[in-house]
Design a protein around this motif. Sequence first.
Motif, PDB file in Angstrom:
ATOM      1  N   MET A 225     -79.113  39.409 -14.127  1.00  0.00           N
ATOM      2  CA  MET A 225     -78.020  40.199 -13.571  1.00  0.00           C
ATOM      3  C   MET A 225     -76.745  39.367 -13.637  1.00  0.00           C
ATOM      4  SD  MET A 225     -78.587  39.909  -9.392  1.00  0.00           S
ATOM      5  CE  MET A 225     -77.228  41.039  -9.068  1.00  0.00           C
ATOM      6  N   ARG A 226     -75.627  40.030 -13.607  1.00  0.00           N
ATOM      7  CA  ARG A 226     -74.357  39.305 -13.506  1.00  0.00           C
ATOM      8  C   ARG A 226     -74.278  38.716 -12.098  1.00  0.00           C
ATOM      9  NH1 ARG A 226     -68.950  42.403 -15.031  1.00  0.00           N
ATOM     10  NH2 ARG A 226     -69.992  42.220 -17.086  1.00  0.00           N
ATOM     11  N   THR A 227     -74.096  37.420 -12.019  1.00  0.00           N
ATOM     12  CA  THR A 227     -74.089  36.762 -10.711  1.00  0.00           C
ATOM     13  C   THR A 227     -73.021  37.378  -9.818  1.00  0.00           C
ATOM     14  OG1 THR A 227     -74.798  34.701 -11.754  1.00  0.00           O
ATOM     15  CG2 THR A 227     -73.924  34.562  -9.509  1.00  0.00           C
ATOM     16  N   PRO A 228     -73.405  37.965  -8.678  1.00  0.00           N
ATOM     17  CA  PRO A 228     -72.404  38.549  -7.781  1.00  0.00           C
ATOM     18  C   PRO A 228     -71.484  37.464  -7.221  1.00  0.00           C
ATOM     19  CG  PRO A 228     -74.628  39.275  -7.214  1.00  0.00           C
ATOM     20  CD  PRO A 228     -74.772  38.126  -8.162  1.00  0.00           C
ATOM     21  N   VAL A 229     -70.368  37.886  -6.717  1.00  0.00           N
ATOM     22  CA  VAL A 229     -69.428  36.947  -6.101  1.00  0.00           C
ATOM     23  C   VAL A 229     -69.264  37.321  -4.633  1.00  0.00           C
ATOM     24  CG1 VAL A 229     -68.198  36.475  -8.237  1.00  0.00           C
ATOM     25  CG2 VAL A 229     -67.439  38.353  -6.781  1.00  0.00           C
TER      26      VAL A 229
ATOM     27  N   PHE B 114     -71.083  44.441  -4.077  1.00  0.00           N
ATOM     28  CA  PHE B 114     -72.502  44.181  -3.845  1.00  0.00           C
ATOM     29  C   PHE B 114     -72.709  43.457  -2.529  1.00  0.00           C
ATOM     30  CE2 PHE B 114     -76.140  41.330  -4.005  1.00  0.00           C
ATOM     31  CZ  PHE B 114     -77.165  42.176  -4.399  1.00  0.00           C
ATOM     32  N   HIS B 115     -71.932  42.400  -2.301  1.00  0.00           N
ATOM     33  CA  HIS B 115     -72.072  41.612  -1.077  1.00  0.00           C
ATOM     34  C   HIS B 115     -71.795  42.468   0.153  1.00  0.00           C
ATOM     35  CE1 HIS B 115     -70.161  38.327   1.660  1.00  0.00           C
ATOM     36  NE2 HIS B 115     -71.350  38.670   2.088  1.00  0.00           N
ATOM     37  N   LEU B 116     -70.694  43.187   0.140  1.00  0.00           N
ATOM     38  CA  LEU B 116     -70.276  43.921   1.333  1.00  0.00           C
ATOM     39  C   LEU B 116     -71.185  45.104   1.624  1.00  0.00           C
ATOM     40  CD1 LEU B 116     -66.401  43.840   0.818  1.00  0.00           C
ATOM     41  CD2 LEU B 116     -67.780  42.380   2.292  1.00  0.00           C
TER      42      LEU B 116
ATOM     43  N   GLU C 252     -70.930  33.546   4.238  1.00  0.00           N
ATOM     44  CA  GLU C 252     -70.503  32.755   3.081  1.00  0.00           C
ATOM     45  C   GLU C 252     -71.711  32.674   2.137  1.00  0.00           C
ATOM     46  OE1 GLU C 252     -69.418  31.057   0.197  1.00  0.00           O
ATOM     47  OE2 GLU C 252     -70.621  29.467   1.128  1.00  0.00           O
ATOM     48  N   PRO C 253     -71.881  33.700   1.279  1.00  0.00           N
ATOM     49  CA  PRO C 253     -73.153  33.884   0.577  1.00  0.00           C
ATOM     50  C   PRO C 253     -73.223  33.282  -0.819  1.00  0.00           C
ATOM     51  CG  PRO C 253     -71.812  35.816   0.261  1.00  0.00           C
ATOM     52  CD  PRO C 253     -70.975  34.831   1.060  1.00  0.00           C
TER      53      PRO C 253
ATOM     54  N   PRO D 187     -78.168  34.434 -11.094  1.00  0.00           N
ATOM     55  CA  PRO D 187     -78.142  35.287 -12.291  1.00  0.00           C
ATOM     56  C   PRO D 187     -79.456  36.045 -12.503  1.00  0.00           C
ATOM     57  CG  PRO D 187     -78.455  33.005 -12.932  1.00  0.00           C
ATOM     58  CD  PRO D 187     -78.227  32.993 -11.444  1.00  0.00           C
ATOM     59  N   TYR D 188     -80.358  35.974 -11.535  1.00  0.00           N
ATOM     60  CA  TYR D 188     -81.607  36.739 -11.590  1.00  0.00           C
ATOM     61  C   TYR D 188     -81.681  37.648 -10.376  1.00  0.00           C
ATOM     62  CZ  TYR D 188     -83.232  33.545 -15.233  1.00  0.00           C
ATOM     63  OH  TYR D 188     -83.359  32.816 -16.389  1.00  0.00           O
TER      64      TYR D 188
END
Length: 256
Positions: A16-20, A25-27, A133-134, A140-141
Amino acid sequence: MSTIAKALFQMSSWPMRTPVPYSGFHLVFGGAGILAAIFLAWKLSRGRHLHVLSACGLILAVSEIYKQGFLYYIVNGEQYDWWYFPFQLCSIPMYLCLLLPFIGPRMSSRPAKAVYTFLQDFALLGGVMALAEPSGLMHPYLVLTLHGFIWHFILIFIGLYCAFTGKGGRSLSDFGDTLPLLCGCAAVATLINVASHPYGNADMFYISPYYPNGQVVFHEIALTIGTVPGNILYLLSVALGGFLFHVMLRHIPRQS
């Protein structure tokens, strides 16, 4: 056997595209998971299910075994990375929940109460702070990213479940009883950091004596005042964070 294990892990090595941090995605996923943890902790605390925390420990343990295998076979080319050894602050609830069947019958005793209070205060602290602070949870997986988020949702559930059921203490002395456990875990973390140093870069509890703390803000502090003083300040800050959660949890309703 190694070939079979590697093949099994490859079946779930979905990239997967590493989230930021603070992305959609995070929120969205993080917010939904936190709300679910709060709801389930409140709902299950009403029934006083005896094995809820033990089940949490088992779920965490199985998922950690999977994570370690995935890292070994897929991410690190069949080399063990001591950075991922499972003895961070956020790992301790797994071990404590697995031990609860042995101390549960003595729940009214002071040591057992300290364990539940530690889970109440420090599991919640670890879950909330990691999700706030994730960056360390993003991979990337897909399976590793989900593991990181779900692990900390479970920590929030554990902390709130202990608070709602009254298993965790509320007095200042109850919190004081958790500090020897925190110090003992920090001592074990330091032992692991030192003993494993010739083989890798273990940084249990983020208090390695060999390089500055890697956490936001505390990294700069360690660069300024030195690694060991920075580690001491970091541990004091962890204790303060647990205390603040302890004080806040004193005001939430408990199930009767």
